[in-house]
Motif scaffolding. Structure first.
Motif, mmCIF file in Angstrom:
data_model
loop_
_atom_site.group_PDB
_atom_site.id
_atom_site.type_symbol
_atom_site.label_atom_id
_atom_site.label_comp_id
_atom_site.label_asym_id
_atom_site.label_seq_id
_atom_site.Cartn_x
_atom_site.Cartn_y
_atom_site.Cartn_z
ATOM 1 N N SER A 7 0.835 -1.194 0.000
ATOM 2 C CA SER A 7 0.000 0.000 0.000
ATOM 3 C C SER A 7 0.868 1.242 0.000
ATOM 4 C CB SER A 7 -0.885 0.048 1.242
ATOM 5 O OG SER A 7 -1.742 -1.059 1.281
ATOM 6 N N LYS A 8 0.385 2.261 -0.691
ATOM 7 C CA LYS A 8 1.008 3.579 -0.694
ATOM 8 C C LYS A 8 -0.123 4.595 -0.644
ATOM 9 C CE LYS A 8 4.751 2.353 -3.853
ATOM 10 N NZ LYS A 8 5.408 2.722 -5.124
ATOM 11 N N MET A 53 2.809 22.499 -7.499
ATOM 12 C CA MET A 53 2.494 21.110 -7.151
ATOM 13 C C MET A 53 3.011 20.848 -5.733
ATOM 14 S SD MET A 53 3.838 17.601 -8.974
ATOM 15 C CE MET A 53 5.531 17.772 -8.405
ATOM 16 N N TRP A 54 2.127 20.401 -4.872
ATOM 17 C CA TRP A 54 2.449 20.098 -3.477
ATOM 18 C C TRP A 54 2.071 18.646 -3.242
ATOM 19 C CZ3 TRP A 54 0.409 18.140 0.903
ATOM 20 C CH2 TRP A 54 0.933 18.529 2.138
ATOM 21 N N ILE A 55 3.044 17.826 -2.813
ATOM 22 C CA ILE A 55 2.774 16.394 -2.601
ATOM 23 C C ILE A 55 3.273 15.975 -1.225
ATOM 24 C CG2 ILE A 55 3.258 14.024 -3.375
ATOM 25 C CD1 ILE A 55 3.656 15.156 -6.191
ATOM 26 N N PHE A 56 2.431 15.245 -0.518
ATOM 27 C CA PHE A 56 2.850 14.575 0.715
ATOM 28 C C PHE A 56 2.614 13.084 0.524
ATOM 29 C CE2 PHE A 56 2.228 12.601 4.814
ATOM 30 C CZ PHE A 56 3.366 13.036 5.486
ATOM 31 N N THR A 57 3.677 12.315 0.632
ATOM 32 C CA THR A 57 3.608 10.859 0.481
ATOM 33 C C THR A 57 3.893 10.214 1.829
ATOM 34 O OG1 THR A 57 4.360 11.037 -1.802
ATOM 35 C CG2 THR A 57 4.553 8.871 -0.759
ATOM 36 N N SER A 58 3.082 9.247 2.182
ATOM 37 C CA SER A 58 3.281 8.514 3.430
ATOM 38 C C SER A 58 4.684 7.919 3.468
ATOM 39 C CB SER A 58 2.243 7.392 3.546
ATOM 40 O OG SER A 58 2.547 6.554 4.636
ATOM 41 N N GLN A 59 5.308 8.025 4.617
ATOM 42 C CA GLN A 59 6.650 7.486 4.790
ATOM 43 C C GLN A 59 6.653 6.099 5.431
ATOM 44 O OE1 GLN A 59 9.415 9.435 3.547
ATOM 45 N NE2 GLN A 59 7.533 10.231 2.653
ATOM 46 N N LEU A 60 5.462 5.551 5.645
ATOM 47 C CA LEU A 60 5.370 4.211 6.225
ATOM 48 C C LEU A 60 5.822 3.164 5.209
ATOM 49 C CD1 LEU A 60 1.897 4.421 7.980
ATOM 50 C CD2 LEU A 60 4.161 4.517 9.050
ATOM 51 N N PRO A 61 6.295 2.030 5.677
ATOM 52 C CA PRO A 61 6.650 0.951 4.752
ATOM 53 C C PRO A 61 5.438 0.491 3.946
ATOM 54 C CG PRO A 61 7.430 0.459 6.989
ATOM 55 C CD PRO A 61 6.545 1.665 7.071
ATOM 56 N N GLU A 62 5.667 0.066 2.736
ATOM 57 C CA GLU A 62 4.581 -0.398 1.868
ATOM 58 C C GLU A 62 3.887 -1.635 2.419
ATOM 59 O OE1 GLU A 62 5.882 -0.716 -2.183
ATOM 60 O OE2 GLU A 62 6.699 1.308 -2.156
#
Length: 70
Positions: A7-8, A53-62
């Protein structure tokens, strides 16, 4: 059933009016990636970005469940 689900999650905001800083302030969150209006889209292109463009990506493991990322 999937043996090894991955998951991402990311939140992406594009705006020609709102600045990167205003988005960060409104969300009280620092982005993991940004691009500014007027910047070149890539080093190989002469096209410029029409929006911030503003992006926040989860830093949790996939390997973490999607609900954890959200």
């Amino acid at each position: 059933m999937i043996d090894n689900p991955e998951s991402k999650a990311s939140l992406r905001i594009y705006s020609s009016d709102t600045t990167i800083e205003d988005i960060s302030d409104a969300l009280n969150l620092q982005p993991t990636e940004v691009a500014r209006r007027g910047e070149l889209i890539s080093k190989r292109s002469k096209n410029v970005r029409k929006e911030n463009m503003w992006i926040f990506t989860s830093q949790l493991p996939e390997s973490e469940p999607l609900q954890s990322h959200i």
